[in-house]
Design a protein around this motif. Sequence first.
Motif, PDB file in Angstrom:
ATOM      1  N   PHE A  84     -12.096  32.831  12.082  1.00  0.00           N
ATOM      2  CA  PHE A  84     -11.899  33.608  10.858  1.00  0.00           C
ATOM      3  C   PHE A  84     -12.510  32.955   9.617  1.00  0.00           C
ATOM      4  O   PHE A  84     -13.093  33.652   8.774  1.00  0.00           O
ATOM      5  CB  PHE A  84     -10.413  33.882  10.652  1.00  0.00           C
ATOM      6  N   PRO A  85     -12.442  31.614   9.448  1.00  0.00           N
ATOM      7  CA  PRO A  85     -13.045  31.008   8.248  1.00  0.00           C
ATOM      8  C   PRO A  85     -14.554  31.228   8.126  1.00  0.00           C
ATOM      9  O   PRO A  85     -15.115  31.079   7.033  1.00  0.00           O
ATOM     10  CB  PRO A  85     -12.726  29.513   8.407  1.00  0.00           C
ATOM     11  N   TYR A  89     -16.892  31.927   4.665  1.00  0.00           N
ATOM     12  CA  TYR A  89     -17.740  30.735   4.501  1.00  0.00           C
ATOM     13  C   TYR A  89     -19.083  31.063   3.844  1.00  0.00           C
ATOM     14  O   TYR A  89     -19.618  30.267   3.058  1.00  0.00           O
ATOM     15  CB  TYR A  89     -17.980  30.085   5.867  1.00  0.00           C
ATOM     16  N   ILE A  90     -19.636  32.236   4.148  1.00  0.00           N
ATOM     17  CA  ILE A  90     -20.972  32.563   3.636  1.00  0.00           C
ATOM     18  C   ILE A  90     -20.983  32.626   2.106  1.00  0.00           C
ATOM     19  O   ILE A  90     -22.033  32.465   1.481  1.00  0.00           O
ATOM     20  CB  ILE A  90     -21.483  33.886   4.244  1.00  0.00           C
ATOM     21  N   LEU A  91     -19.822  32.840   1.496  1.00  0.00           N
ATOM     22  CA  LEU A  91     -19.755  32.799   0.034  1.00  0.00           C
ATOM     23  C   LEU A  91     -20.277  31.465  -0.501  1.00  0.00           C
ATOM     24  O   LEU A  91     -20.914  31.405  -1.551  1.00  0.00           O
ATOM     25  CB  LEU A  91     -18.318  33.016  -0.442  1.00  0.00           C
ATOM     26  N   PHE A 152      -5.170  31.416   3.263  1.00  0.00           N
ATOM     27  CA  PHE A 152      -5.195  30.039   2.769  1.00  0.00           C
ATOM     28  C   PHE A 152      -5.725  29.093   3.846  1.00  0.00           C
ATOM     29  O   PHE A 152      -6.464  28.141   3.543  1.00  0.00           O
ATOM     30  CB  PHE A 152      -3.802  29.610   2.305  1.00  0.00           C
ATOM     31  N   LEU A 153      -5.359  29.349   5.115  1.00  0.00           N
ATOM     32  CA  LEU A 153      -5.888  28.533   6.205  1.00  0.00           C
ATOM     33  C   LEU A 153      -7.403  28.680   6.307  1.00  0.00           C
ATOM     34  O   LEU A 153      -8.112  27.701   6.560  1.00  0.00           O
ATOM     35  CB  LEU A 153      -5.235  28.946   7.539  1.00  0.00           C
ATOM     36  N   SER A 154      -7.886  29.896   6.088  1.00  0.00           N
ATOM     37  CA  SER A 154      -9.332  30.101   6.144  1.00  0.00           C
ATOM     38  C   SER A 154     -10.027  29.359   5.011  1.00  0.00           C
ATOM     39  O   SER A 154     -11.137  28.842   5.189  1.00  0.00           O
ATOM     40  CB  SER A 154      -9.663  31.597   6.090  1.00  0.00           C
ATOM     41  N   LEU A 160     -13.508  22.503   5.228  1.00  0.00           N
ATOM     42  CA  LEU A 160     -13.906  21.628   6.335  1.00  0.00           C
ATOM     43  C   LEU A 160     -15.360  21.884   6.737  1.00  0.00           C
ATOM     44  O   LEU A 160     -16.099  20.945   7.057  1.00  0.00           O
ATOM     45  CB  LEU A 160     -12.991  21.858   7.545  1.00  0.00           C
ATOM     46  N   GLY A 161     -15.766  23.145   6.696  1.00  0.00           N
ATOM     47  CA  GLY A 161     -17.127  23.474   7.092  1.00  0.00           C
ATOM     48  C   GLY A 161     -18.160  23.119   6.049  1.00  0.00           C
ATOM     49  O   GLY A 161     -19.211  22.550   6.359  1.00  0.00           O
TER      50      GLY A 161
END
Length: 228
Positions: A84-85, A89-91, A152-154, A160-161
């Motif tokens: 899901f993250p 992430y692409i943002l 929030f987890l994402s 992390l990514g």
Amino acid sequence: MNMIKTLKDNDRFEVTVLLVLMTLFCFSLSIFRYYISETKVFLFLNWNLFLAWIPFLISSFLRTGHRRSRFLLPLAIVIWILFFPNSPYILTDLFHLRTRSSVPVWYDLVVILSYAWTGLFCGFISLLDLEKLLLRYFRKPAVTGIAIAFLFLSSFGVYLGRFLRWNSWDVISNPFGLFNDIVLRIMNPSEYTKTWGVTFLMGIMLNFMYFMIKYVRGSGTREIIRHP
């Protein structure tokens, strides 16, 4: 009841078509950029968008096949959480936006925003799917709380990514290294203010974006039912 189900099925088909068309548009933007510049600067966005599609594909499977595959449901949800993250992430690929001699910066802005919006929308639709599924087992306030927690987890996953360069596959390829970085930040939060600043602020932003889209979708459905 049948009318409501028909509306939902039609809506899902239209959303899927729009996502496919938007994905093709993104791909064409990156290919055209490669053609005119002869550089592969933003071709990596196609891989990032593929990863952003995975939560949507998983939730689509759960939406249509969870009754026949109930024993796979917990595993599918865990895999969904891991991927899901990749949707928001692409943002953060906006970090790559800068003036280059070969292509106007406004074109690159359109490229990145197109990929970011498509990936984000894939994630939000998949989260809507998951909410509907979880409503079979939990009350609505609990499901809303779970959705907020997932966002929030994402955001933590995005941190992390982007900043530590971990990805979803590292859960299998390097679980101990990933686990160590996560535990360090949980056990010593004051030493990692950047981690929690990114997680907190991005989590708030994603929650606002998600619930605004959710409201618009819900409002549209109510208007159609009220005035068929």
